[in-house]
Design an enzyme around this catalytic site. Sequence first.
Site, PDB file in Angstrom:
ATOM      1  N   ASN A 140       0.814  -1.222   0.000  1.00  0.00           N
ATOM      2  CA  ASN A 140       0.000   0.000   0.000  1.00  0.00           C
ATOM      3  C   ASN A 140       0.848   1.274   0.000  1.00  0.00           C
ATOM      4  O   ASN A 140       0.321   2.357   0.204  1.00  0.00           O
ATOM      5  CB  ASN A 140      -0.965   0.004   1.191  1.00  0.00           C
ATOM      6  CG  ASN A 140      -0.245   0.031   2.544  1.00  0.00           C
ATOM      7  OD1 ASN A 140       0.931   0.356   2.637  1.00  0.00           O
ATOM      8  ND2 ASN A 140      -0.964  -0.330   3.595  1.00  0.00           N
ATOM      9  N   GLY A 162       6.206   5.363   4.342  1.00  0.00           N
ATOM     10  CA  GLY A 162       5.546   4.074   4.130  1.00  0.00           C
ATOM     11  C   GLY A 162       5.002   3.376   5.362  1.00  0.00           C
ATOM     12  O   GLY A 162       4.445   2.283   5.257  1.00  0.00           O
ATOM     13  N   ASP A 164       2.473   2.295   8.328  1.00  0.00           N
ATOM     14  CA  ASP A 164       1.033   2.072   8.164  1.00  0.00           C
ATOM     15  C   ASP A 164       0.435   1.406   9.404  1.00  0.00           C
ATOM     16  O   ASP A 164       1.126   1.148  10.396  1.00  0.00           O
ATOM     17  CB  ASP A 164       0.756   1.236   6.914  1.00  0.00           C
ATOM     18  CG  ASP A 164       1.599  -0.036   6.835  1.00  0.00           C
ATOM     19  OD1 ASP A 164       1.979  -0.578   7.892  1.00  0.00           O
ATOM     20  OD2 ASP A 164       1.893  -0.490   5.705  1.00  0.00           O
ATOM     21  N   ASP A 329      -7.006  18.409  17.260  1.00  0.00           N
ATOM     22  CA  ASP A 329      -5.959  19.308  16.785  1.00  0.00           C
ATOM     23  C   ASP A 329      -6.463  20.749  16.715  1.00  0.00           C
ATOM     24  O   ASP A 329      -7.656  20.993  16.506  1.00  0.00           O
ATOM     25  CB  ASP A 329      -5.522  18.842  15.391  1.00  0.00           C
ATOM     26  CG  ASP A 329      -4.411  19.671  14.805  1.00  0.00           C
ATOM     27  OD1 ASP A 329      -3.286  19.602  15.335  1.00  0.00           O
ATOM     28  OD2 ASP A 329      -4.669  20.400  13.823  1.00  0.00           O
ATOM     29  N   GLU A 358      -5.915  20.543  21.781  1.00  0.00           N
ATOM     30  CA  GLU A 358      -4.637  21.234  21.621  1.00  0.00           C
ATOM     31  C   GLU A 358      -4.869  22.742  21.730  1.00  0.00           C
ATOM     32  O   GLU A 358      -5.365  23.370  20.804  1.00  0.00           O
ATOM     33  CB  GLU A 358      -4.007  20.896  20.268  1.00  0.00           C
ATOM     34  CG  GLU A 358      -2.644  21.558  20.094  1.00  0.00           C
ATOM     35  CD  GLU A 358      -2.144  21.537  18.668  1.00  0.00           C
ATOM     36  OE1 GLU A 358      -0.924  21.445  18.469  1.00  0.00           O
ATOM     37  OE2 GLU A 358      -2.975  21.634  17.736  1.00  0.00           O
TER      38      GLU A 358
END
Length: 621
Positions: A140, A162, A164, A329, A358
């Site tokens: 993926n 990469g 995951d 966030d 946050e």
Amino acid sequence: MKKIPLFLLALSSFLSSWAFSVDKIDPPFWWTGMKDSSLQLQIYGKDIKAADFSVDYPGVTIDSIARLDGSPNWQFVYLNISPKTQPGEMTLKWKEGNQVIEKEYSLKPRKEQKGAQGFSSADVLYLIMPDRFADGDTTNNVVETMAHPSKIDRNNPNVRHGGDIKGILDNIDYLDSLGITAVWVNPVLENDMPGGSYHGYATTDYYAIDPRFGSNDEYVALIDSLHGKGIKMVMDMIFNHSGIAHPWISDLPASDWLNLQDNYKQTNYRLSTINDPYVSDYDKMLTTDGWFVYGMPDLNQNNPHLMKYLIQNSIWWIENSQIDGIRMDTYAYADKDRMGEWIEAVEREYPDFNIVGECWLGDVAGVAKWQSGSPLANGYDTKLKTVMDFPLMTLSENLAPFKAQTDPWNGLNKIYDHFALDYVYADPNKVLRFLDNHDTDRVIKEDIEDLGPWKQAIALLLTTPGIPQLYYGTELLMSGTREGGDGNIRKDMPGGFPGDSVSVFTPEGRTPLQNEAFDFISSINKWRRSNTAAANGSFKHFMPTNGIYLFERKNDKDSYIVVMNGRDEENEVEMERYQEIIEPGRKYKDILTGEIIILRPVTTDSYVFSPREIRILEPID
């Protein structure tokens, strides 16, 4: 060539003028038995806005249909699902002229509640950036069907590497061995953005895991596996902004879907304006309504249809994946009234749930004002239980208070003064304490050989009041600064990626110093589970005028004492000043070493601390 008759061309033109489509429905399914009986369906498709809508299902009625003043490609349907409605497949129908479209929509039975436990000061959170943790599925790494299928390049710290969901799943035993009880994972929703958006903070689909991280089913499987080890999941969400590649942005549903929709301005990043009693309207507006960056358009939470969408999205993820908490966030940049309503809606469905916002302010009072019940808020209640201790992070930068011991007004005295300000919080035990995270310099800026200051910082984080949060790699002495890009504070975990020569996920792959650091954190984390005073004990500390910072945590069941020598040399200390908590001859067991010690010997009232000594002491009855 045979000519098409003119009447057929005219008919084709006529049909295309009213043809519509239904391409996507959010949420993709829902549940019966929710406390809020209202369900919003956001329907996206060519010219769907004007189509008539109907549904015929026992217990389900249409409250209203909203056709907003934006693109013709959006329709908002509000359904009422009565408490007696049974799970099943209901048929949604749209009709305009002679065209009819039908879609099956699932109403599921509610799940057995294995998640939604909330998180508290009894937990230790471990923050993971999934792209940098481990690559468990290389197939993926590049998804060609995406609009922006960014390739991985581990030589570039500021693009995708990469990692995951499968990489986290493969290393759950590592997390368990570290002794943490909850993971906070940076956003994993689709970020189909130019440049890759490996960090996850530019959402382009609120109901889909980014396929480069995995699938919705894999995310649910990860949480099930974490729960099987007694580890909770805190999901990172963003309501302040979306990614600019979200379909909303190129095809706006309403004229007020975004803040500053027709007059782009970037935020000033000055959250002090929110609390400032003298603030100008312009400065405050620019803080809350300015776009975080151009690639992250600022969502208008005061649009009721958008806010309903966001509220439902949170509830959908809680119910479907059984997450235990949310980290929101840029919380303070969003509309505080609407965010309070969001919290209330979530807690109606899941009373034990917890949300941390946050609120990145540099002073304790500024942060404390955002906590629910704050005495500084003049009667206003944000509903936000948990806030983040950014002032402690700033204070601990580069281990400063644990290294600079020559000036009696610096060093551990700064730590003492920081905790002395906890009176401004409505509940200090619901403050998230941390030394660093994915947005800040690492607490270790350059590689170190002396673990003394580092160990004191870690011991303080894990034993003082509040909810401790560790950043991935801290247990391996990972270092870095933001100079040259955020990727330098988001390094790969060695061994998590194909081709790595060593794996830090096993003791054999770690250096002796890394194993010492890992074991130090692990031993404290595992001890915390058995001593309830770490979660909710009272806190009494002594001013470190002699280079010693000493404090006690105590409740009706458990207690412990923490002692730190802030000096690089032996330190003989008269112990009489601590008599209110330490009796002469009282024995303690050091949970770090297993030693039995007496801090106040009967024969002398002094104790000699070794350089940088740390003691975490449980009394022996």
